[in-house]
Scaffold this active site. Structure first.
Site, PDB file in Angstrom:
ATOM      1  N   CYS A  98       9.779   3.392   4.328  1.00  0.00           N
ATOM      2  CA  CYS A  98       8.476   3.157   4.693  1.00  0.00           C
ATOM      3  C   CYS A  98       7.839   1.734   4.583  1.00  0.00           C
ATOM      4  O   CYS A  98       6.834   1.436   5.272  1.00  0.00           O
ATOM      5  CB  CYS A  98       7.590   3.950   3.584  1.00  0.00           C
ATOM      6  SG  CYS A  98       7.558   3.332   1.945  1.00  0.00           S
ATOM      7  N   CYS A 119       4.456  11.546   2.771  1.00  0.00           N
ATOM      8  CA  CYS A 119       3.585  12.424   3.478  1.00  0.00           C
ATOM      9  C   CYS A 119       4.169  13.704   4.207  1.00  0.00           C
ATOM     10  O   CYS A 119       5.143  13.851   4.562  1.00  0.00           O
ATOM     11  CB  CYS A 119       3.131  11.322   4.622  1.00  0.00           C
ATOM     12  SG  CYS A 119       2.361   9.832   3.962  1.00  0.00           S
ATOM     13  N   ASP A 167      19.132   6.960  -4.615  1.00  0.00           N
ATOM     14  CA  ASP A 167      18.484   7.616  -3.467  1.00  0.00           C
ATOM     15  C   ASP A 167      18.814   7.696  -2.155  1.00  0.00           C
ATOM     16  O   ASP A 167      18.710   8.573  -1.491  1.00  0.00           O
ATOM     17  CB  ASP A 167      17.185   6.870  -3.551  1.00  0.00           C
ATOM     18  CG  ASP A 167      16.159   7.238  -4.970  1.00  0.00           C
ATOM     19  OD1 ASP A 167      16.341   8.297  -5.564  1.00  0.00           O
ATOM     20  OD2 ASP A 167      15.139   6.382  -5.397  1.00  0.00           O
ATOM     21  N   CYS A 227       5.844  13.853   7.430  1.00  0.00           N
ATOM     22  CA  CYS A 227       7.131  13.176   7.606  1.00  0.00           C
ATOM     23  C   CYS A 227       7.945  13.542   6.750  1.00  0.00           C
ATOM     24  O   CYS A 227       8.974  12.831   6.419  1.00  0.00           O
ATOM     25  CB  CYS A 227       6.773  11.744   7.766  1.00  0.00           C
ATOM     26  SG  CYS A 227       5.920  11.162   8.965  1.00  0.00           S
ATOM     27  N   CYS A 240       2.302   3.358  11.342  1.00  0.00           N
ATOM     28  CA  CYS A 240       1.494   4.464  10.316  1.00  0.00           C
ATOM     29  C   CYS A 240       1.813   3.950   8.874  1.00  0.00           C
ATOM     30  O   CYS A 240       0.759   3.920   8.148  1.00  0.00           O
ATOM     31  CB  CYS A 240       1.740   5.617  10.562  1.00  0.00           C
ATOM     32  SG  CYS A 240       0.738   6.918   9.787  1.00  0.00           S
ATOM     33  N   CYS A 241       2.907   3.728   8.613  1.00  0.00           N
ATOM     34  CA  CYS A 241       3.446   3.451   7.239  1.00  0.00           C
ATOM     35  C   CYS A 241       2.932   1.931   6.858  1.00  0.00           C
ATOM     36  O   CYS A 241       2.528   1.717   5.628  1.00  0.00           O
ATOM     37  CB  CYS A 241       4.846   3.396   6.847  1.00  0.00           C
ATOM     38  SG  CYS A 241       5.654   4.973   6.807  1.00  0.00           S
ATOM     39  N   GLY A 281      10.027   3.177  -9.170  1.00  0.00           N
ATOM     40  CA  GLY A 281      11.163   4.111  -9.615  1.00  0.00           C
ATOM     41  C   GLY A 281      12.225   4.126  -8.594  1.00  0.00           C
ATOM     42  O   GLY A 281      13.071   5.307  -8.736  1.00  0.00           O
ATOM     43  N   ALA A 297       4.242   1.758 -10.297  1.00  0.00           N
ATOM     44  CA  ALA A 297       3.926   2.712  -8.913  1.00  0.00           C
ATOM     45  C   ALA A 297       4.880   3.969  -8.933  1.00  0.00           C
ATOM     46  O   ALA A 297       5.927   3.989  -9.534  1.00  0.00           O
ATOM     47  CB  ALA A 297       4.530   1.767  -7.861  1.00  0.00           C
ATOM     48  N   LEU A 345      -0.350   5.572  -4.081  1.00  0.00           N
ATOM     49  CA  LEU A 345      -0.929   5.369  -2.659  1.00  0.00           C
ATOM     50  C   LEU A 345      -1.368   6.620  -1.864  1.00  0.00           C
ATOM     51  O   LEU A 345      -0.532   7.705  -1.476  1.00  0.00           O
ATOM     52  CB  LEU A 345       0.266   4.748  -1.839  1.00  0.00           C
ATOM     53  CG  LEU A 345       0.728   3.339  -2.118  1.00  0.00           C
ATOM     54  CD1 LEU A 345       1.878   2.871  -1.382  1.00  0.00           C
ATOM     55  CD2 LEU A 345      -0.500   2.350  -2.192  1.00  0.00           C
TER      56      LEU A 345
END
EC number: 1.8.4.10
Length: 254
Positions: free
Chosen positions: A249, A223, A167, A226, A140-141, A162, A64, A88
């Site tokens: 998310c 996105c 993070d 956001c 929405c997510c 990843g 991903a 995605l």
């Protein structure tokens, strides 16, 4: 593509996740990817095979990528040329992110699987009202990321992400290998222990593609509606969902 998907049973996947977690403690990212490929690389795959740019590969795991950079893609393609890479495509991405996706598919020996939600943004606006991301970002997510990813992952026994511990505080204890309770498959995080310096050194040493937005001050890219630039020295993900009670998310809930 044709053929039947072969996926291991949940007890088998749980056992493999536990074994991987024990065997790979302290392993390098490349060693983790090799283990993933040796364990899941040739036991069937989505649609019976995935076409790489330079041949066919049968693969029961998927990588991903959010297309912030191609570090994980570069590492994975060196281990398994033609490896499938999920993107995605929410319909809300920056133009730069879509351009990075296209460049990565052109440059690296991978097959990008462009995963889309059931409804376009316009259709979602019609069904649920305009700008759901502002009114109910969790929903929405869920609709544009979690549900489409879940449907795609049903065809695989493992996914490689990843995710990195640095993070955000919510990711500080991310394991190298685990059983993903949300999507019910093995989850491998080869970069979990990497620092920002590790990433930058790998990018420089391997001439890795990077999303132009990173150079513009966006360390975490999602996105467009956001995502904002975080304040200097702030949590890299603090620019995501600013002003909302949301930090993830939903893809990495377990």
């Amino acid at each position: 593509m044709s053929g039947e998907t072969t996926r291991l049973t949940e007890p088998q996947l749980r056992e493999l996740a536990a074994r991987g977690a024990a065997e790979l403690d302290g392993a390098t990212a490349t060693d983790m990817l090799r283990w993933t490929d040796e364990t899941f690389g040739d036991i069937g795959g989505a649609g019976g095979g995935v076409s790489g740019h330079r041949g066919w590969t049968t693969c029961n795991y998927v990588v991903a990528s959010n297309m912030a950079d191609a570090v994980l893609v570069d590492l994975a393609a060196k281990v398994r040329p033609g490896v499938p890479v999920i993107f995605l495509d929410t319909g809300y991405h920056f133009v730069e992110t879509i351009g990075t996706r296209d460049a990565i598919e052109s440059v690296y020996d991978v097959r990008v699987l462009n995963v889309t939600p059931e409804h376009t943004v316009a259709e979602q606006d019609e069904l649920l009202g305009k700008d759901l991301f502002a009114r109910n970002p969790h929903e929405c997510c869920r609709l544009r990321k979690v549900v489409p990813l879940g449907k795609t992952l049903r065809g695989y026994s493992a996914w490689v992400t990843g995710l990195r511990r640095v993070d955000a505080p919510t990711r500080a204890n991310a394991p190298l290998v685990s059983f993903d309770e949300t999507f019910k498959l093995v989850k491998v995080n080869p970069l979990a222990a990497w620092t920002d310096q590790d990433v930058q050194e790998y990018i420089a040493d391997n001439d890795v593609l990077v999303n132009p937005l990173v150079r513009e001050g966006y360390p975490s890219i999602g996105c467009a509606p956001c995502t904002a630039k975080p304040a200097e020295g702030a949590d890299p993900r603090s620019g995501r969902w600013q002003g909302l009670a949301k930090t993830e998310c939903g893809l990495h809930a377990s």
